[in-house]
Design a protein around this motif. Structure first.
Motif, PDB file in Angstrom:
ATOM      1  N   LEU A 214       0.832  -1.197   0.000  1.00  0.00           N
ATOM      2  CA  LEU A 214       0.000   0.000   0.000  1.00  0.00           C
ATOM      3  C   LEU A 214       0.872   1.255   0.000  1.00  0.00           C
ATOM      4  N   ARG A 216       0.472   5.862  -0.395  1.00  0.00           N
ATOM      5  CA  ARG A 216      -0.452   6.998  -0.378  1.00  0.00           C
ATOM      6  C   ARG A 216      -0.531   7.636  -1.764  1.00  0.00           C
ATOM      7  N   GLY A 237      -1.876  -1.080  -3.820  1.00  0.00           N
ATOM      8  CA  GLY A 237      -3.081  -0.341  -3.503  1.00  0.00           C
ATOM      9  C   GLY A 237      -2.742   1.090  -3.106  1.00  0.00           C
ATOM     10  N   VAL A 239      -4.046   4.133  -0.978  1.00  0.00           N
ATOM     11  CA  VAL A 239      -5.006   4.411   0.092  1.00  0.00           C
ATOM     12  C   VAL A 239      -4.837   5.824   0.620  1.00  0.00           C
ATOM     13  N   ASP A 240      -5.945   6.444   1.025  1.00  0.00           N
ATOM     14  CA  ASP A 240      -5.878   7.794   1.590  1.00  0.00           C
ATOM     15  C   ASP A 240      -5.555   7.728   3.078  1.00  0.00           C
ATOM     16  N   GLY A 243      -7.250   5.238   5.200  1.00  0.00           N
ATOM     17  CA  GLY A 243      -7.085   3.836   4.840  1.00  0.00           C
ATOM     18  C   GLY A 243      -8.051   3.334   3.791  1.00  0.00           C
ATOM     19  N   MET A 244      -8.761   4.232   3.125  1.00  0.00           N
ATOM     20  CA  MET A 244      -9.729   3.839   2.107  1.00  0.00           C
ATOM     21  C   MET A 244      -9.015   3.643   0.764  1.00  0.00           C
ATOM     22  N   LEU A 245      -9.384   2.592   0.065  1.00  0.00           N
ATOM     23  CA  LEU A 245      -8.757   2.288  -1.215  1.00  0.00           C
ATOM     24  C   LEU A 245      -9.235   3.280  -2.279  1.00  0.00           C
ATOM     25  N   GLN A 246      -8.294   4.012  -2.855  1.00  0.00           N
ATOM     26  CA  GLN A 246      -8.610   5.000  -3.881  1.00  0.00           C
ATOM     27  C   GLN A 246      -8.379   4.465  -5.299  1.00  0.00           C
ATOM     28  N   VAL A 310     -11.720  -6.102  -0.135  1.00  0.00           N
ATOM     29  CA  VAL A 310     -12.113  -4.850   0.509  1.00  0.00           C
ATOM     30  C   VAL A 310     -13.318  -5.058   1.405  1.00  0.00           C
ATOM     31  N   LYS A 314     -12.123  -0.414   2.816  1.00  0.00           N
ATOM     32  CA  LYS A 314     -10.716  -0.538   3.193  1.00  0.00           C
ATOM     33  C   LYS A 314     -10.154  -1.892   2.753  1.00  0.00           C
ATOM     34  N   PRO A 315      -8.928  -1.903   2.219  1.00  0.00           N
ATOM     35  CA  PRO A 315      -8.315  -3.183   1.833  1.00  0.00           C
ATOM     36  C   PRO A 315      -7.957  -4.014   3.066  1.00  0.00           C
TER      37      PRO A 315
END
Length: 330
Positions: A214, A216, A237, A239-240, A243-246, A310, A314-315
């Motif tokens: 992961l 950012r 992945g 993630v913001d 922790g959300m997958l973008q 997910v 979140k992953p």
């Protein structure tokens, strides 16, 4: 000259004629009604489905008992001769008996029929003779249409046993659907072998959260490449802060990006371009409860080699096609 291949084709044609006759019979109100009665009787039972039969019908019955049991209907096979020597005690008042006999006159089944009448155990007869002695003793008679056996002498049970098998399997599938028996339910009874692997949940085989690659969105491309190299899953992945997958970046994304930047300075391409500029947004993801076989189908259909698992955005894991193939999913 008639060849062996001709004999095989003729036998298969005769068997198919028997199945066609069965399909036609099931479209008639008489057989349709008794079929529904048999399904309702088995569905409502509190005990087990006791399957019995002798000879070739017995072999079919043994297979059917296994099919019922593995699809959510508790069932086992009782051999009629053993029943007459003590195994009648295996049959309880809240059970239902499914008896297979093409002639309907199989003498060895008479003790089980008498026992069912004496103790009020419902009896379903699957037969080719709806006017037989055993048919007169049964609560529900599934009288299948008479059809010529594939045997050229019309003697060896072939087409008739296939029709019994087809009807029994159909009852099992109808009950499976009536009970709402799901793939997850199926896995409880099939934990081993290839089928068990296909029915394994993704959550049980996925790469755990602590091992996920992961980065950012504001990290440079060189960090994305480092994460790809470090984990070797072929995917990273993005993630913001929550922790959300973008999005995701794959080996292919990096390759295509570098091809586009072939004339750009290396510093700009690697350190001044950031992950969110090259990532694929709204990637294909899987949920933890997805079965391995379904996950493999999805990934092959979408032509991807890896996907993040997910939960609530979140992953929580990652799975690859190679992983799924290695555990036997198909």
């Amino acid at each position: 000259m008639t060849t062996d291949s001709d004999h095989v084709k003729q036998a298969i044609t005769t068997n198919r004629e028997g199945i066609d006759a069965l399909i036609a019979a099931l479209a008639t109100p008489a057989l349709e009604q008794v079929t529904q009665s048999a399904i309702d009787l088995i569905f409502a039972m509190k005990g087990r489905l006791i399957v019995t039969g002798l000879g070739k019908s017995g072999h079919i019955g043994s297979k059917l008992a296994a099919t019922f049991a593995s699809t959510g209907t508790p069932s086992f096979f009782v051999h009629p001769s053993e029943a007459s020597h003590g195994d009648l005690g295996m049959i309880q008042g809240d059970d239902v008996i499914l008896m297979l006999t093409w002639s309907g006159e199989t003498r060895e089944l008479s003790d089980i029929a008498a026992y069912s009448r004496r103790f009020g155990v419902p009896l379903i007869l699957l037969t080719g003779n709806g006017e037989s002695s055993l048919a007169k003793a049964a609560d529900v008679v599934l009288a299948l249409p008479r059809a010529r056996e594939a045997c050229p002498h019309n003697l060896a049970p072939t087409t008739s046993t296939m029709m019994q098998l087809a009807m029994g399997d159909a009852l099992a599938i109808a009950l499976l659907q009536k009970k709402g028996f799901t793939e997850t339910s199926f896995h409880r009874f099939h934990p081993g072998g290839k089928l068990g692997a296909s029915l394994t949940r993704i959550a049980d085989i996925m790469v755990p959260p602590e091992d996920l690659p992961l980065v950012r969105p504001d990290q440079p491309v060189i960090d994305v490449i480092a994460a790809l190299s470090d984990k070797s899953f072929g995917i990273v992945g993005i993630v913001d802060g929550a922790g959300m997958l973008q999005g995701v970046v794959t080996d292919g994304d990096i390759r295509r990006y570098l091809e586009r930047q072939s004339d750009a300075p290396m510093q700009k391409a690697m350190r001044e371009t950031f992950a969110d500029a090259i990532m694929t947004r709204d990637p294909i993801t899987l949920e933890p409860g997805r079965l391995s076989a379904r996950a493999l189908h999805t990934m092959q259909e979408r032509k991807i080699s890896a996907a993040f698992v997910v939960e609530a955005g979140k992953p929580v894991g990652l799975v690859t096609v190679l992983q799924l193939l290695n555990v036997g999913a198909a």
